[in-house]
Design a protein around this motif. Structure first.
Motif, PDB file in Angstrom:
ATOM      1  N   ALA A  86       0.347  -0.921  -0.095  1.00 16.75           N
ATOM      2  CA  ALA A  86       0.032   0.180   0.389  1.00 16.75           C
ATOM      3  C   ALA A  86       0.998   1.531   0.333  1.00 16.75           C
ATOM      4  O   ALA A  86       0.329   2.464  -0.675  1.00 16.75           O
ATOM      5  CB  ALA A  86      -1.100   0.177   1.188  1.00 16.75           C
ATOM      6  N   GLY A  87       2.188   1.025   0.693  1.00 13.23           N
ATOM      7  CA  GLY A  87       2.971   2.323   0.541  1.00 13.23           C
ATOM      8  C   GLY A  87       4.315   2.456  -0.225  1.00 13.23           C
ATOM      9  O   GLY A  87       4.938   3.570  -0.230  1.00 13.23           O
ATOM     10  N   GLY A  88       4.499   1.294  -0.298  1.00 12.36           N
ATOM     11  CA  GLY A  88       5.717   0.778  -0.826  1.00 12.36           C
ATOM     12  C   GLY A  88       6.894   0.716  -0.271  1.00 12.36           C
ATOM     13  O   GLY A  88       6.784   0.787   0.824  1.00 12.36           O
ATOM     14  N   PRO A  89       7.952   0.554  -0.890  1.00 14.36           N
ATOM     15  CA  PRO A  89       9.277   0.203   0.250  1.00 14.36           C
ATOM     16  C   PRO A  89       9.366   1.039   0.974  1.00 14.36           C
ATOM     17  O   PRO A  89      10.175   0.691   2.085  1.00 14.36           O
ATOM     18  CB  PRO A  89      10.182  -0.058  -0.509  1.00 14.36           C
ATOM     19  N   GLY A  90       9.588   2.320   0.682  1.00 13.64           N
ATOM     20  CA  GLY A  90       9.153   4.182   2.142  1.00 13.64           C
ATOM     21  C   GLY A  90       9.304   3.472   3.152  1.00 13.64           C
ATOM     22  O   GLY A  90       9.252   4.213   4.156  1.00 13.64           O
ATOM     23  N   ALA A  91       7.936   2.500   2.802  1.00 16.47           N
ATOM     24  CA  ALA A  91       7.066   2.652   4.133  1.00 16.47           C
ATOM     25  C   ALA A  91       7.954   2.204   5.425  1.00 16.47           C
ATOM     26  O   ALA A  91       7.831   2.375   6.369  1.00 16.47           O
ATOM     27  CB  ALA A  91       5.313   2.277   4.057  1.00 16.47           C
ATOM     28  N   ILE A  92       8.832   1.057   5.029  1.00 15.30           N
ATOM     29  CA  ILE A  92       9.418   0.685   5.595  1.00 15.30           C
ATOM     30  C   ILE A  92      10.718   1.530   6.979  1.00 15.30           C
ATOM     31  O   ILE A  92      11.048   1.430   7.861  1.00 15.30           O
ATOM     32  CB  ILE A  92      11.044  -0.518   5.548  1.00 15.30           C
ATOM     33  N   PHE A  93      11.437   2.638   6.323  1.00 12.98           N
ATOM     34  CA  PHE A  93      11.963   3.213   6.403  1.00 12.98           C
ATOM     35  C   PHE A  93      11.316   4.425   8.087  1.00 12.98           C
ATOM     36  O   PHE A  93      11.671   4.633   8.668  1.00 12.98           O
ATOM     37  CB  PHE A  93      12.363   4.581   5.294  1.00 12.98           C
ATOM     38  N   TRP A  94       9.601   4.962   7.285  1.00 18.24           N
ATOM     39  CA  TRP A  94       9.247   5.554   7.795  1.00 18.24           C
ATOM     40  C   TRP A  94       8.385   4.385   9.609  1.00 18.24           C
ATOM     41  O   TRP A  94       8.359   4.899  10.683  1.00 18.24           O
ATOM     42  CB  TRP A  94       7.419   5.879   7.833  1.00 18.24           C
ATOM     43  N   MET A  95       8.643   3.382   8.951  1.00 15.11           N
ATOM     44  CA  MET A  95       8.239   2.786  10.021  1.00 15.11           C
ATOM     45  C   MET A  95       9.427   2.083  11.579  1.00 15.11           C
ATOM     46  O   MET A  95       9.270   2.422  12.638  1.00 15.11           O
ATOM     47  CB  MET A  95       7.877   0.531   9.961  1.00 15.11           C
ATOM     48  N   TRP A  96      10.707   1.958  10.532  1.00 13.42           N
ATOM     49  CA  TRP A  96      12.131   2.085  11.782  1.00 13.42           C
ATOM     50  C   TRP A  96      11.777   3.941  12.237  1.00 13.42           C
ATOM     51  O   TRP A  96      12.366   3.836  13.674  1.00 13.42           O
ATOM     52  CB  TRP A  96      12.854   2.716  10.321  1.00 13.42           C
ATOM     53  N   THR A 261       2.409   7.121   5.835  1.00  8.43           N
ATOM     54  CA  THR A 261       1.429   7.013   6.500  1.00  8.43           C
ATOM     55  C   THR A 261       1.178   5.209   6.617  1.00  8.43           C
ATOM     56  O   THR A 261       0.976   4.815   7.987  1.00  8.43           O
ATOM     57  CB  THR A 261      -0.428   7.462   5.014  1.00  8.43           C
ATOM     58  N   GLN A 262       1.162   4.302   5.521  1.00 11.77           N
ATOM     59  CA  GLN A 262       1.223   3.378   5.983  1.00 11.77           C
ATOM     60  C   GLN A 262       2.440   3.114   7.137  1.00 11.77           C
ATOM     61  O   GLN A 262       2.153   1.888   7.649  1.00 11.77           O
ATOM     62  CB  GLN A 262       1.480   2.729   5.033  1.00 11.77           C
ATOM     63  N   GLY A 263       3.338   3.741   6.659  1.00 12.11           N
ATOM     64  CA  GLY A 263       4.557   3.115   7.955  1.00 12.11           C
ATOM     65  C   GLY A 263       4.542   3.494   9.178  1.00 12.11           C
ATOM     66  O   GLY A 263       4.541   2.408   9.921  1.00 12.11           O
ATOM     67  N   ILE A 264       3.799   5.000   9.296  1.00 12.74           N
ATOM     68  CA  ILE A 264       3.715   4.873  10.949  1.00 12.74           C
ATOM     69  C   ILE A 264       2.369   4.175  11.571  1.00 12.74           C
ATOM     70  O   ILE A 264       2.142   3.741  12.093  1.00 12.74           O
ATOM     71  CB  ILE A 264       3.117   7.012  11.017  1.00 12.74           C
ATOM     72  N   GLN A 265       1.366   3.973  10.600  1.00  9.96           N
ATOM     73  CA  GLN A 265       0.304   3.063  10.936  1.00  9.96           C
ATOM     74  C   GLN A 265       0.492   1.571  11.483  1.00  9.96           C
ATOM     75  O   GLN A 265       0.197   0.837  12.518  1.00  9.96           O
ATOM     76  CB  GLN A 265      -1.017   3.363  10.060  1.00  9.96           C
ATOM     77  N   ARG A 266       1.015   0.773  10.495  1.00  8.18           N
ATOM     78  CA  ARG A 266       1.618  -0.520  10.974  1.00  8.18           C
ATOM     79  C   ARG A 266       3.252  -0.713  11.456  1.00  8.18           C
ATOM     80  O   ARG A 266       2.911  -1.533  12.317  1.00  8.18           O
ATOM     81  CB  ARG A 266       2.205  -0.831   9.449  1.00  8.18           C
ATOM     82  N   GLY A 267       3.347   0.769  12.058  1.00  6.84           N
ATOM     83  CA  GLY A 267       4.571   0.614  12.641  1.00  6.84           C
ATOM     84  C   GLY A 267       4.348   0.884  14.051  1.00  6.84           C
ATOM     85  O   GLY A 267       4.691   0.295  15.146  1.00  6.84           O
TER      86      GLY A 267
END
Length: 493
Positions: A86-96, A261-267
């Motif tokens: 949903a957010g692309g690979p960049g979502a992982i950075f925002w999870m970090w 959005t996806q990274g922070i939500q899922r994080g």
């Protein structure tokens, strides 16, 4: 119904929580002097004596495993896959990012939970955001509101999410019927949750370290098999996080927005920092060293292990496998993780993921119940009928999750955890002065070569808010306070 939930989520996550989470996390990171980095080693060293407990509380290690049982679940295997699609690979950075700054937030909320904990009618420690909102802020209405949100989120909605992921994984690996999987989950969960918090802690203490270790070993195997792709994977994550991958298509804003959005939500769903869930486990512990801040450090380690280690392992498995390059419509969530692993290790990879998600999600179900039980007790519904009804509702939601449509369940989870997080974040900012004072006291004692020990008599302004006997002189362990020789330098300041 779905439209209303979508509207509420868009407001909550698009305009409120993203900025609140990042703002509060950055605030605590700065106020503590980037404690995640400076005291990184201490998070691990504090585990050396973490098996100590007494008749009123579980051990610090059990509290860590209980919080990890709730944290390490579908967010690590299913949530990462959803974030990527949903957010692309960049979502992982925002999870970090949300995990890194969330470590400081977790330190604060768990320290407060320890300080304001109480004893229930059976003499067991109980506590959490509802308790420090009531005792520290004198806002019982706020505590009641939070307790209701938590019971809905963890007792009901999140358990449906966990059950849903188990069904998806077992259907893909074994073709099991969802109905039969749901019935099995209800029976297995019921056997544990009717035993209460201590049963939950014992099961988590056994299962979580074993499964986390096995999963990480498998992830290292996958990384070794695709070691030549590793630099490319990390470069892709960083480029996508800032929209550089989408620049050529002129969709930079949308790419960054979706990734954030996806990274922070899922994080947040995965590590739960700032949500107010882990403090319920932290408050149940008999801390060692006997100081509220020691549990803050233990739970800070939990955030690190959950997102920066286990979620990263899942992301590397998926991205290095190349399955996203030829993503098939309809393959999402846990099925994507299974497909990625199977492409590397063979058909048994899907089976392993199904087993891993079962244990991770099952321990999440029972730990989520423990959180809900503590908040039912806060609401005064700790009589037999009240707890029986809660347990029945929890098991009903497990069955609902086994049979429900996944997108709707995840949207309900986003809404409920958002309301929880917003309430808790406001409370810990208002109580930040107290928590920061305790963290400073803890580290000052460490610098003096002492075993940090909390003496409530040094804080007369807090005594009136603390339940009598919890932090009294008699409750402090009768042990030498000298932690190290004066000639031994304390490396972490």
């Amino acid at each position: 119904m779905t439209g209303l939930i979508n509207f509420a989520n868009n407001i909550l996550w698009g305009y409120v929580l993203i900025y609140l989470l990042l703002g509060v996390g950055i605030y605590f990171t700065v106020r503590t002097g980037f404690i995640q980095i400076r005291h990184f080693g201490h998070m691990f060293s504090i585990l050396k004596n973490s098996n100590k407990s007494d008749q009123s509380g579980i051990s610090s290690f059990q509290a860590l495993c209980t919080s990890l049982a709730a944290r390490v679940g579908t967010g690590n295997l299913t949530g990462v896959a959803i974030a990527l699609t949903a957010g692309g690979p960049g979502a992982i950075f925002w999870m970090w990012v949300v995990a890194f700054i969330g470590m400081a937030t977790s330190l604060i909320e768990s320290t407060l939970a320890q300080l304001y904990k109480t004893k229930d009618d059976d003499g067991n420690y109980r506590g959490g955001p509802a308790y420090y909102m009531t005792k520290g802020l004198k806002m019982r209405w706020m505590g009641v509101l939070f307790a209701i949100f938590l019971i809905i989120a963890f007792g009901l909605v999140f358990n449906a999410v966990q059950a849903n992921s188990i069904v998806q994984a077992t259907a893909s690996a074994f073709n099991f019927e969802p109905l039969y999987v749901g019935i099995f989950l209800v029976i297995a969960s019921g056997l544990i949750i009717f035993g209460g918090l201590r049963w939950v802690a014992r099961v988590a203490e056994l299962v979580v370290p074993l499964m986390a270790t096995a999963y990480l070993l498998l992830a290292f195997w996958v990384v070794a098999d695709h070691i030549e792709r590793l630099p490319e994977v990390f470069m892709l994550i960083f480029k996508s996080a800032f929209g550089l991958q989408e620049a050529a298509a002129g969709a930079i804003g949308y790419g960054i927005s979706q990734a954030m959005t996806q990274g922070i939500q899922r994080g947040l769903f995965s590590n739960e920092a700032g949500m107010g869930s882990a403090p319920n486990a932290a408050a149940s512990a008999t801390p060692y060293p006997p100081h509220p801040a020691s549990q803050g450090y233990v739970q800070m380690l939990g955030v690190f292990m959950d997102t920066l280690v286990i979620c990263s392992a899942t992301a590397v498995i998926i991205l290095s496998s190349g399955v996203l390059d030829n993503h098939q419509e309809g393959i999402n969530g846990i099925q994507l993780t299974q497909l990625a692993l199977s492409s590397t290790v063979g058909g048994w990879g899907s089976t392993f993921i199904a087993i891993a998600i079962f244990f991770f999600a099952f321990t999440s179900i029972i730990a989520n119940y423990a959180y809900a039980e503590s908040n039912m007790i806060f609401l005064g519904r700790n009589h037999t009928t009240g707890l029986f009804l809660l347990r029945g509702a929890v098991l009903a939601m497990v069955m609902f999750g086994a049979l429900a449509d996944m997108p709707l369940v995840w949207k309900m989870a986003d809404l409920s955890m958002g309301l929880m997080a917003m309430t808790n974040l406001v409370a810990i900012v208002l109580l930040s002065g107290v928590a920061l004072k305790l963290v400073k006291d803890y580290n000052q004692q460490r610098q003096e070569g002492l075993l940090p020990t909390f003496d409530i008599r040094q804080y007369p302004e807090l005594q009136k808010d603390i339940e009598e006997g919890i932090w009294s002189e008699n409750s402090v362990r009768d042990e030498p306070r000298i932690q190290c020789k004066k000639s031994t330098p304390v490396t972490e300041k």
